[in-house]
Design an enzyme around this catalytic site. Structure first.
Site, PDB file in Angstrom:
ATOM      1  N   GLU A 282      -7.408  -1.937  -9.682  1.00  0.00           N
ATOM      2  CA  GLU A 282      -6.305  -1.243  -9.029  1.00  0.00           C
ATOM      3  C   GLU A 282      -5.081  -1.391  -9.924  1.00  0.00           C
ATOM      4  O   GLU A 282      -4.639  -2.506 -10.201  1.00  0.00           O
ATOM      5  CB  GLU A 282      -6.033  -1.796  -7.626  1.00  0.00           C
ATOM      6  CG  GLU A 282      -7.126  -1.439  -6.632  1.00  0.00           C
ATOM      7  CD  GLU A 282      -6.712  -1.681  -5.189  1.00  0.00           C
ATOM      8  OE1 GLU A 282      -5.627  -2.259  -4.960  1.00  0.00           O
ATOM      9  OE2 GLU A 282      -7.477  -1.298  -4.288  1.00  0.00           O
TER      10      GLU A 282
ATOM     11  N   HIS B   1      -2.374   7.642  -3.241  1.00  0.00           N
ATOM     12  CA  HIS B   1      -3.516   6.736  -3.123  1.00  0.00           C
ATOM     13  C   HIS B   1      -3.956   6.600  -1.666  1.00  0.00           C
ATOM     14  O   HIS B   1      -5.152   6.700  -1.359  1.00  0.00           O
ATOM     15  CB  HIS B   1      -3.158   5.362  -3.696  1.00  0.00           C
ATOM     16  CG  HIS B   1      -4.228   4.325  -3.488  1.00  0.00           C
ATOM     17  ND1 HIS B   1      -5.449   4.395  -4.118  1.00  0.00           N
ATOM     18  CD2 HIS B   1      -4.268   3.211  -2.707  1.00  0.00           C
ATOM     19  CE1 HIS B   1      -6.195   3.358  -3.754  1.00  0.00           C
ATOM     20  NE2 HIS B   1      -5.499   2.632  -2.896  1.00  0.00           N
TER      21      HIS B   1
ATOM     22  N   TYR C 271       0.890  -1.173   0.000  1.00  0.00           N
ATOM     23  CA  TYR C 271       0.000   0.000   0.000  1.00  0.00           C
ATOM     24  C   TYR C 271       0.922   1.215   0.000  1.00  0.00           C
ATOM     25  O   TYR C 271       0.999   1.949   0.961  1.00  0.00           O
ATOM     26  CB  TYR C 271      -0.860  -0.081   1.269  1.00  0.00           C
ATOM     27  CG  TYR C 271      -1.995   0.888   1.403  1.00  0.00           C
ATOM     28  CD1 TYR C 271      -2.945   1.061   0.394  1.00  0.00           C
ATOM     29  CD2 TYR C 271      -2.154   1.613   2.583  1.00  0.00           C
ATOM     30  CE1 TYR C 271      -4.006   1.933   0.564  1.00  0.00           C
ATOM     31  CE2 TYR C 271      -3.219   2.476   2.761  1.00  0.00           C
ATOM     32  CZ  TYR C 271      -4.148   2.631   1.745  1.00  0.00           C
ATOM     33  OH  TYR C 271      -5.204   3.492   1.920  1.00  0.00           O
TER      34      TYR C 271
ATOM     35  N   THR D 230      -1.909   0.256  -5.228  1.00  0.00           N
ATOM     36  CA  THR D 230      -2.423   1.130  -6.281  1.00  0.00           C
ATOM     37  C   THR D 230      -1.483   2.296  -6.531  1.00  0.00           C
ATOM     38  O   THR D 230      -1.027   2.951  -5.589  1.00  0.00           O
ATOM     39  CB  THR D 230      -3.816   1.657  -5.897  1.00  0.00           C
ATOM     40  OG1 THR D 230      -4.666   0.550  -5.621  1.00  0.00           O
ATOM     41  CG2 THR D 230      -4.409   2.486  -7.018  1.00  0.00           C
TER      42      THR D 230
ATOM     43  N   LYS E 279     -10.935  -8.864  -2.145  1.00  0.00           N
ATOM     44  CA  LYS E 279      -9.714  -8.893  -2.944  1.00  0.00           C
ATOM     45  C   LYS E 279      -9.412 -10.263  -3.538  1.00  0.00           C
ATOM     46  O   LYS E 279      -8.758 -10.353  -4.577  1.00  0.00           O
ATOM     47  CB  LYS E 279      -8.522  -8.475  -2.078  1.00  0.00           C
ATOM     48  CG  LYS E 279      -8.581  -7.043  -1.586  1.00  0.00           C
ATOM     49  CD  LYS E 279      -8.096  -6.098  -2.648  1.00  0.00           C
ATOM     50  CE  LYS E 279      -7.784  -4.731  -2.061  1.00  0.00           C
ATOM     51  NZ  LYS E 279      -7.246  -3.817  -3.072  1.00  0.00           N
TER      52      LYS E 279
ATOM     53  N   TYR F  70     -13.351  -4.957   6.133  1.00  0.00           N
ATOM     54  CA  TYR F  70     -11.919  -4.750   6.327  1.00  0.00           C
ATOM     55  C   TYR F  70     -11.508  -4.398   7.746  1.00  0.00           C
ATOM     56  O   TYR F  70     -10.333  -4.504   8.107  1.00  0.00           O
ATOM     57  CB  TYR F  70     -11.376  -3.713   5.332  1.00  0.00           C
ATOM     58  CG  TYR F  70     -11.497  -2.269   5.725  1.00  0.00           C
ATOM     59  CD1 TYR F  70     -10.390  -1.561   6.205  1.00  0.00           C
ATOM     60  CD2 TYR F  70     -12.708  -1.591   5.617  1.00  0.00           C
ATOM     61  CE1 TYR F  70     -10.489  -0.221   6.558  1.00  0.00           C
ATOM     62  CE2 TYR F  70     -12.818  -0.259   5.968  1.00  0.00           C
ATOM     63  CZ  TYR F  70     -11.702   0.418   6.434  1.00  0.00           C
ATOM     64  OH  TYR F  70     -11.810   1.741   6.779  1.00  0.00           O
TER      65      TYR F  70
ATOM     66  N   GLN G 238     -15.482  -4.660   0.639  1.00  0.00           N
ATOM     67  CA  GLN G 238     -14.308  -4.247   1.415  1.00  0.00           C
ATOM     68  C   GLN G 238     -14.683  -3.333   2.572  1.00  0.00           C
ATOM     69  O   GLN G 238     -14.176  -3.470   3.690  1.00  0.00           O
ATOM     70  CB  GLN G 238     -13.316  -3.549   0.486  1.00  0.00           C
ATOM     71  CG  GLN G 238     -12.000  -3.150   1.133  1.00  0.00           C
ATOM     72  CD  GLN G 238     -11.039  -2.512   0.130  1.00  0.00           C
ATOM     73  OE1 GLN G 238     -11.337  -2.402  -1.048  1.00  0.00           O
ATOM     74  NE2 GLN G 238      -9.890  -2.092   0.611  1.00  0.00           N
TER      75      GLN G 238
END
Length: 406
Positions: free
Chosen positions: A190, A124, A119, A340, A244, A235, A231
């Site tokens: 993504e 992003h 990440y 992403t 995912k 999450y 998500q």
């Protein structure tokens, strides 16, 4: 040149990426992309020009070839470059060694035993933080101190071209405190790059940032599909799960780290200073132009994103160093997603979540329809290439269609 290479081809003499292909009369085997053709490495091996057990070229993945080590894989790539440029080389006058890419089917280039998704784009992460948390404190306190990541599902990573069905799962309607079950209404792409490791380590070993390049074989384009509504509900507290793991797509050709060496650039300044094990020397980001297009069924493609891999806050060396600093062992063929890739400009955002800003700014397609997220029948295509001083090294594309729920 032994074979014609079109101008601006992703697969120039400077590239020589590895993959697995088959045709009607050739079983899955190793090859390299050159222009519009594939050089059949299994057929080349029959000329007795390699000094290793060439049975690795007949395997259905590149794992065994990669396991020979960079001393061999780099020499194979360099030998091919020399042969292609020499009109009198062992490749001359042997059209049977080449296959047109349009006549070949591409397969997963490696067996992926483990998959980690990072990440690592600050743009992003900031955009997502603004949408889902406090805009004034978009980044969580740990974000500038560690390359945040999670372990994903390797079994559902597939090669470009394989269609995927819209996923189902639990979502929470706005204003409700009870979930419902059904098809995701917010399927998203993504835009990511993925790197493939080329050496094993033992449990307890750590890889330093200085050593990381020795362990990275090459890169692919990666579309890490997401179901944003699933998500959002699932999450907290442990992160992505069903949102995912229904599918991720990779491009079929692995572009080696050596091919990308001319395109190294410096990355964003990291503040505050990172802890010593994450410090690194030299330029460790890569200037790779990226774009995403959406093709509605029966219509033309609309380009929706132009981005660049150089924007990444955390680089691959830091990701691998962090991943292994606790002694986590890695294996040949493991895949690591960048996260992403978004830039500062709105047209450089690497997901529909950002491009359409949670559905508040729908994107117009060429057929007049609008997109907040991905519709059934849409094909999403990602492309990438690096170019400098007349040298072009590209990845081809990763492309896949979203089918209706199964």
């Amino acid at each position: 040149m032994i074979i014609n290479i079109p101008e601006n081809s992703d697969f120039s003499i400077h590239n020589i990426p590895f993959g697995i292909f088959s045709t009607q009369d050739r079983s899955p085997r190793a090859g390299v992309a050159i222009g519009e053709h594939i050089l059949d490495l299994s057929a080349v091996a029959e000329l007795d020009v390699f000094e290793f057990n060439t049975a690795v070229f007949e395997k259905e993945t590149l794992n065994d070839f990669i396991s020979l080590g960079k001393g061999i894989t780099k020499k194979v790539r360099r030998d091919i470059q020399i042969w292609l440029e020499d009109e009198n080389s062992i490749l001359a006058g042997k059209p049977e060694l080449f296959v047109k890419q349009v006549d070949a089917q591409m397969h997963m280039p490696v067996y992926v035993g483990d998959y980690t998704d990072f990440y690592s784009s600050i743009e992003h992460a900031t955009n997502v933080g603004k949408m889902f948390r406090d805009p004034a404190n978009a980044l969580l306190p740990n974000w500038k101190h560690i390359p945040v990541g999670y372990h994903g599902r390797a079994s559902s990573i597939v090669v470009s071209g394989e269609a995927v069905h819209r996923p189902k799962g639990q979502t929470i309607p706005n204003g409700s405190d009870q979930p419902i079950f059904g098809p995701s209404q917010r399927v998203d792409f993504e835009l990511e790059m993925g790197f493939v490791t080329g050496k094993n380590t033992n449990l307890g070993d750590a890889i330093s940032t200085a050593e990381a390049d020795d362990y990275i074989f090459g890169l692919v384009l990666l579309n890490d599909w997401s179901a944003r509504d699933i998500q959002k509900w699932e999450y907290v507290p442990l992160g992505p799960f069903l949102a995912k793991n229904f599918a991720s797509h990779i491009s079929p050709w692995i572009v080696t780290l050596e091919a990308l060496a001319p395109f190294k650039v410096s990355g964003p300044k990291q503040e505050p200073d990172v802890l010593p094990y994450l410090a690194y020397q030299g330029d460790r980001n890569y200037d790779i132009n990226l774009e995403v297009g959406i093709t509605p069924e029966g219509s033309e493609e609309q380009t929706v994103c132009h981005s660049n891999f150089k924007y990444m806050y955390w680089n691959m060396a830091q990701q691998l160093a962090h991943h292994t600093v606790n002694g986590c062992n890695i294996n040949i063929g493991d895949l690591y997603g960048s996260g992403t890739i978004s830039g500062k400009d709105e047209n450089s955002y690497g997901s529909m979540l950002e491009l359409a800003w949670m559905g508040t700014k729908p994107l117009k397609m060429k057929d007049g329809t609008e997109r907040k997220f991905i519709n059934d029948g849409d094909t999403v295509s990602m492309r990438g290439f690096a170019e400098k001083d007349g040298k072009r090294v590209g990845f081809g594309e990763v492309s896949a269609k979203i089918l209706p729920v199964k």
